[in-house]
Design an enzyme around this catalytic site. Structure first.
Site, PDB file in Angstrom:
ATOM      1  N   HIS A 164      39.650   7.699 -17.044  1.00  0.00           N
ATOM      2  CA  HIS A 164      39.284   8.677 -16.005  1.00  0.00           C
ATOM      3  C   HIS A 164      38.175   9.617 -16.477  1.00  0.00           C
ATOM      4  CE1 HIS A 164      42.325  11.552 -17.782  1.00  0.00           C
ATOM      5  NE2 HIS A 164      41.469  12.442 -17.329  1.00  0.00           N
ATOM      6  N   ASP A 205      44.893   4.207 -19.583  1.00  0.00           N
ATOM      7  CA  ASP A 205      43.816   5.155 -19.293  1.00  0.00           C
ATOM      8  C   ASP A 205      42.866   5.325 -20.493  1.00  0.00           C
ATOM      9  OD1 ASP A 205      42.220   7.135 -18.240  1.00  0.00           O
ATOM     10  OD2 ASP A 205      43.870   8.343 -17.477  1.00  0.00           O
ATOM     11  N   SER A 228      42.132  15.569 -22.126  1.00  0.00           N
ATOM     12  CA  SER A 228      42.059  14.154 -21.827  1.00  0.00           C
ATOM     13  C   SER A 228      41.065  13.503 -22.761  1.00  0.00           C
ATOM     14  CB  SER A 228      41.641  13.926 -20.388  1.00  0.00           C
ATOM     15  OG  SER A 228      42.777  13.897 -19.595  1.00  0.00           O
TER      16      SER A 228
HETATM   17  N1  ARG Z   1      46.053  13.955 -14.334  1.00  0.00           N
HETATM   18  C1  ARG Z   1      45.170  13.527 -15.357  1.00  0.00           C
HETATM   19  C2  ARG Z   1      44.110  14.631 -15.640  1.00  0.00           C
HETATM   20  O1  ARG Z   1      44.261  15.728 -15.200  1.00  0.00           O
HETATM   21  C3  ARG Z   1      44.562  12.200 -15.062  1.00  0.00           C
HETATM   22  C4  ARG Z   1      43.764  12.123 -13.840  1.00  0.00           C
HETATM   23  C5  ARG Z   1      43.113  10.809 -13.563  1.00  0.00           C
HETATM   24  N2  ARG Z   1      43.628  10.137 -12.381  1.00  0.00           N
HETATM   25  C6  ARG Z   1      43.338  10.450 -11.093  1.00  0.00           C
HETATM   26  N3  ARG Z   1      43.960   9.838 -10.144  1.00  0.00           N
HETATM   27  N4  ARG Z   1      42.440  11.303 -10.744  1.00  0.00           N
HETATM   28  O2  ARG Z   1      42.936  14.424 -15.744  1.00  0.00           O
HETATM   29  N1  ASP Z   2      44.280  14.758 -17.361  1.00  0.00           N
HETATM   30  C1  ASP Z   2      43.853  15.970 -17.988  1.00  0.00           C
HETATM   31  C2  ASP Z   2      42.388  15.904 -18.437  1.00  0.00           C
HETATM   32  O1  ASP Z   2      41.575  15.258 -17.816  1.00  0.00           O
HETATM   33  C3  ASP Z   2      44.758  16.353 -19.090  1.00  0.00           C
HETATM   34  C4  ASP Z   2      45.862  17.236 -18.616  1.00  0.00           C
HETATM   35  O2  ASP Z   2      45.628  18.003 -17.680  1.00  0.00           O
HETATM   36  O3  ASP Z   2      46.937  17.172 -19.195  1.00  0.00           O
HETATM   37  O4  ASP Z   2      41.961  16.591 -19.333  1.00  0.00           O
END
Ligand code: ARG
Ligand code: ASP
Length: 707
Positions: free
Chosen positions: A84, A220, A638
């Protein structure tokens, strides 16, 4: 005996106080955390993690793109980060014909790696405490505005001097709400290329349904490579560049993990608000989160419908949708968690404790006695402005067409008749590529709906009325390149000026900028006062606390440590520490895009063709996919390496669990867990699914578990 029990108790308390929580400054590890980390199982020294000399683990960590972390995993500049985190870049490299999002990409050799224009990585070369130089001559009795201005000017000149002397990029950040300042020397590499990227059916498996949740089966990860010039120095993209030889890279451990193993995450957490007063939490819960959720729900509806219409629209919106959907869901989890866990009342209890501590001493009382009430008044005072500021960002700035209106000013300033044609051409090209990136009809729907939401809340205005919105899409030169070209071809500059100045897109764009400025001007005094009061409050909290506190995240390099562990997340619901490919295969659903895993992966699973990446799970061979651990992370983390006690890479961090999404405001080790992709799954996918063992051959792989 009593003394013995006391010692034990004391020991447990210090450890307990640290459990999982904290995003620590790497250059203070030795002073603050090393003893505790060693007691918990760390096998290397703080100096191995961060040293002013070259070659500590910090030299293998980087900022990936604008807001993620990455780690170097070979001596040829190979980088791991999240799928991502590379999604926008790979989206830009994709087309209907070469859809790397849907089909994935695995280079067969170095020559096939794809340059990524606009993508860069940044290493932190040195960190310096500049608090004393910033504060020199700045006194407590200065008024807030003057103090703020002076500090900004001071920071600017310190940065400029350091940049000049070092030839590096400089970032200077405030910690503990302006109580401390640190300067970061940054080296940026602009030639970064795509090496491997799994298809969405692996890298985004589970999609938004599984996002922010456990159990998780998302692979991911993405693989990139940094290139440098022949002298191993940062350089703009060139065919002659060679793989960058880093000062340090990670060893990778595939020897297996056990519940309770020490682990740590090293990276760039973006922003947390751990020391917010109860009124600050109230603002997020009652004002900001509900509004942002409502607005994004509307926007997403149109984006998702468009993406289903055609492949072309899928490519246009894939990365935008992911970005909007991510926080749309996060805010819902945060809101729920703050409510369920009574965060406001818990904070109020802490505030009462703080005040009774302050009351015990008249000097303290004079300094801190009214601080929480002052914040309350400021939060109340700024509520409407804060809400409007968020509405402008979420509603008015959601329109991609209106965003193109910013080029209007450049068109108006092209006066020089000789260079006019060329300048116009350049601007038109930018506008044209902006139009190409959207589906105009979808953008019209989004703009129509979101501008209405804004007007309902903050009143009518001609420039953003429904009539103007419809005119933007039917008659504006910004939505129609041939119209724009005809206009620019006209010989009379006055015609051009008049047409642009009356254009509905240009007018809306101007209006938004002006409104935003107005709101910010109104907000500014409150924001400065809040910040100043937090600076004082923070001093009090640190005085009151028996253990060292960590500063809120601010996208600077931090280390967090704890252990590999699952969680009893809800009554009767146990989360395991890891998930497996078997579990992913069982989740597969070819009818639902988010769960549509490639058949090839299912075949590998069925043949049990796992190479050396398998583990025993319930008596069967399987590949671990995702991992849970009690490490304090946030957005920006991330792509961060998750390491074992020896500083070897065991995975790449990418998310948190649903029960703990409130952790940015109210971290609680009993509810919060971070999620990583197991490095064994990463290597398995590269080698077996991507047939790209040549990438693995570059890495230093440790096959045994250390005891
Ligand atoms: N929640 C994770 C973060 O905050 C992964 C997000 C990636 N996935 C998505 N569907 N946008 O970045
Ligand atoms: N998914 C998040 C990021 O892109 C990480 C998190 O919020 O835990 O940094």
């Amino acid at each position: 005996m009593r003394k013995f029990i006391l010692t034990i108790l004391l020991f447990l308390c210090t450890l307990g106080a640290f459990a999982g929580e904290g995003m620590w400054l790497p250059f203070l590890l030795q002073e603050i955390n090393e003893k505790d980390m060693k007691a918990k199982g760390l096998k290397i020294s703080a100096e191995d993690i961060y040293s002013v000399r070259d070659g500590s683990l910090k030299d293998a960590i980087l900022i990936f793109g604008g807001g993620c972390t990455g780690e170097v995993v070979s001596n040829k500049g190979l980088v791991f980060t999240n799928h991502h985190c590379g999604y926008g870049t790979v989206n830009n490299l994709s087309s209907v014909k070469n859809d790397y999002l849907t089909d994935g990409f695995f280079a067969k050799n170095q020559g096939e790696e794809i340059p990524c224009p606009g993508l860069s990585v940044r290493f932190i070369r040195k960190i310096e405490d500049v608090t004393a130089s910033i504060m020199d001559g700045i006194t407590e009795d200065m008024d807030k505005e003057t103090r703020d201005k002076k500090i900004k000017a001071r920071a600017k000149s310190i940065k400029e001097k350091a940049a000049l002397e070092s030839g590096l990029e400089i970032s200077l950040k405030s910690f503990f709400y302006g109580n401390e300042y640190y300067m970061f020397y940054i080296e940026r590499y602009n030639d970064v290329r795509l090496v491997a990227f799994p298809p969405n059916g692996i890298g985004k498996f589970g999609g938004d349904t599984d996002n922010w949740a456990w159990p998780r089966h998302t692979g991911d990860f993405g693989v990139f490579r940094i290139y440098a010039n022949k002298d191993n120095k940062a350089a703009a993209y060139s065919e002659d560049n060679v793989p960058y030889n880093p000062k340090r890279h990670f060893k990778i451990n595939i020897g297996g993990l056990q519940e309770g193993d020490f682990s740590m995450v090293y990276g760039f957490p973006g922003s947390t608000q751990q020391y917010l007063t109860s009124d600050g939490i109230n603002e997020t819960m009652n004002v900001l989160d509900p509004a942002r959720i409502k607005i994004r729900a509307k926007r997403l509806g149109y984006m998702e419908a468009a993406m289903k219409e055609s492949k072309a629209n899928f490519i246009k919106y894939a990365s935008k949708q992911a970005r909007v959907a991510n926080y749309y869901k996060k805010w819902q989890g945060e809101l729920l968690g703050l409510k369920l866990n009574d965060a406001v009342n818990k904070k109020k209890a802490k505030e009462r404790e703080f005040l009774s501590w302050a009351r015990k001493n008249p000097v303290r009382w004079a300094k801190y006695g009214d601080i929480i009430d002052k914040q309350k008044a400021l939060y109340q005072n700024k509520e409407q402005n804060e809400l409007q500021y968020n509405y402008i960002r979420e509603c008015l700035r959601a329109s991609e067409l209106v965003a193109l209106g910013r080029y209007g000013d450049s068109l108006l300033t092209v006066n020089d008749l000789y260079s006019r044609k060329d300048d116009f051409k350049r601007i038109v090209k930018r506008i044209a590529s902006g139009i190409k990136r959207m589906d105009v009809e979808t953008d019209r729907k989004i703009t129509t709906a979101l501008y209405e939401m804004y007007r309902t809340k903050f009143g009518e205005a001609n420039e953003i009325s429904d009539q103007s919105v419809q005119a933007m899409y039917s008659s504006s030169v910004f939505s129609d390149i041939s119209k724009l070209n005809t206009l620019l071809d006209s010989q009379n500059p006055l015609d051009i000026t008049k047409a642009i100045k009356e254009d509905p897109v240009y007018l809306a764009s101007k209006y938004i900028t002006t409104e935003n400025k107005k709101v910010l001007t109104d907000l500014r005094p409150d924001i400065i006062s809040l910040r100043e009061n937090y600076r004082t409050y923070m001093q009090g909290l640190r005085e009151q606390s028996k253990k060292p506190l960590y500063p809120d995240a601010n996208f600077s390099l931090r280390l967090t440590y704890g252990k590999m562990e699952g969680l009893e997340a809800q009554d009767g619901m146990q989360y395991n520490m890891y998930t497996t490919l078997g579990g992913a295969v069982r989740k597969r659903n070819t009818e639902v895009e988010e769960f549509n895993m490639p058949q090839r992966l299912v075949d590998l699973y069925e043949k049990k063709d796992f190479g050396r990446y398998a583990t025993w799970h319930k008596g069967k061979k399987d590949v671990p996919v995702c991992l849970l651990s009690s490490l304090h992370t946030t957005g920006g983390n991330s792509g961060s390496p998750i390491m074992n006690a020896y500083g070897e890479l065991i995975g790449t961090n990418f998310d948190r669990i649903w029960e703990g999404t409130m952790s940015d405001i109210n971290y609680d080790v009993n509810l919060c867990r971070n999620i990583s992709v197991d490095v064994r799954y990463v290597l398995f996918i590269i080698e077996k699914f991507g047939n790209a063992k040549w990438i693995i051959d570059e890495m230093d792989i440790v096959e045994t578990r250390h005891y």
